[in-house]
Design an enzyme around this catalytic site. Structure first.
Site, mmCIF file in Angstrom:
data_model
loop_
_atom_site.group_PDB
_atom_site.id
_atom_site.type_symbol
_atom_site.label_atom_id
_atom_site.label_comp_id
_atom_site.label_asym_id
_atom_site.label_seq_id
_atom_site.Cartn_x
_atom_site.Cartn_y
_atom_site.Cartn_z
ATOM 1 C CD GLU A 196 -31.749 -54.753 -47.098
ATOM 2 O OE1 GLU A 196 -32.024 -54.088 -47.191
ATOM 3 O OE2 GLU A 196 -32.005 -55.589 -46.329
ATOM 4 C CD GLU A 238 -32.141 -43.049 -47.502
ATOM 5 O OE1 GLU A 238 -33.536 -42.773 -46.904
ATOM 6 O OE2 GLU A 238 -31.305 -43.398 -46.794
ATOM 7 C CG ASN A 277 -22.106 -46.986 -41.543
ATOM 8 O OD1 ASN A 277 -21.905 -48.233 -40.869
ATOM 9 N ND2 ASN A 277 -23.252 -46.608 -40.625
#
Length: 255
Positions: A109, A118, A156
């Site tokens: 990941e 990112e 989240n």
């Protein structure tokens, strides 16, 4: 996989602003170990390092890297110490075997622990700020993928923050997920505890089940099974280092 994760473009290749991050620290690996209780497949609800030391952690990262033809940097001592601290926190990892499952998936990941934010959002923050925007966002904050698990979206961050701290700390300061080593690992252990650890197939040692819990729609049932097979290759390299008496089980994803 649900909407929680965003993966490195070289890995998943299908999410909207797919993930991965700021450069990982690549020097200063540490051979020191943390206190441990056992390295068997049985675990403790209070947490343990399962005899995993920083030396084993470094070996595991190197072996996983070679297994898929990559050249991941040597982890920093801070990365190793936070990994072991996360295991000892309790609840997310119940055995050395599960620790190997967790690390293999996290290495995939996070592009070998290099990705805590990112890449696309680091290079084009205004685009990501617009595309991850929701009405619930705290003023001036954005919620693109951060941490080794690439946590995304305000809701989240809120769930992780409430689960880890009992407040909205990560909603008010999402950048800390990428800038603080303990938090980058912390959200990753939190995600694993909530979404993977509870899977009975994972507890039975089926590595494929952990992939299915993270990104099953694409890598188990979809067109990216080659990615899942690379995850498994990494797991096969990590498992003998963390749990030498265990045999890897591939099932639970594409087979």
């Amino acid at each position: 996989m649900g909407h929680l994760l965003q993966l490195h473009p070289g890995h998943q290749g299908s999410s909207t602003a797919e993930a991965a991050t700021s450069a990982a620290e690549s020097s200063g690996s540490d051979d020191s170990s943390s206190s441990s209780s056992d390295d068997s497949s049985s675990g403790s609800s209070t947490g343990s390092s399962y005899s995993i030391t920083c030396d084993k952690f470094d070996q595991a990262v190197s072996a996983a890297s070679k297994a898929i033809g990559e050249n991941y940097p040597t982890p920093s001592s801070a990365q190793c110490n936070s990994f072991i601290k996360g295991m000892e926190g309790g609840g997310a990892i119940s055995s050395a075997r599960e620790a190997a499952m967790f690390l293999a998936n996290i290495l995939w990941e996070s592009d070998g622990l290099r990705a805590k934010e990112e890449y696309d959002c680091v290079s084009n923050p205004s685009w990501c700020a617009q595309n991850y925007k929701t009405p619930e966002d705290a003023p001036g904050q954005t919620y693109w993928g951060r941490g080794y698990i690439q946590l995304t979206w305000e809701y989240n961050y809120k769930a992780a923050s409430e689960g880890m701290y009992g407040n909205d700390k990560l909603v008010q300061d999402p950048d800390v997920v990428a800038t603080d080593e303990d938090t980058a690992w912390g959200v990753s252990f939190w995600y694993w505890k909530e979404n993977v650890h509870t899977d009975s197939k994972v507890q039975d040692g089926q590595f494929g089940a952990s992939i299915n819990d993270i990104n099953g729609a694409l890598e188990c049932k979809g067109s990216a099974q080659d990615k899942a097979k690379k995850r498994y290759a990494m797991y096969k390299a990590v498992l003998p280092i963390f749990a030498p008496n265990e045999t890897p089980i591939e099932s639970g994803c594409y087979n």
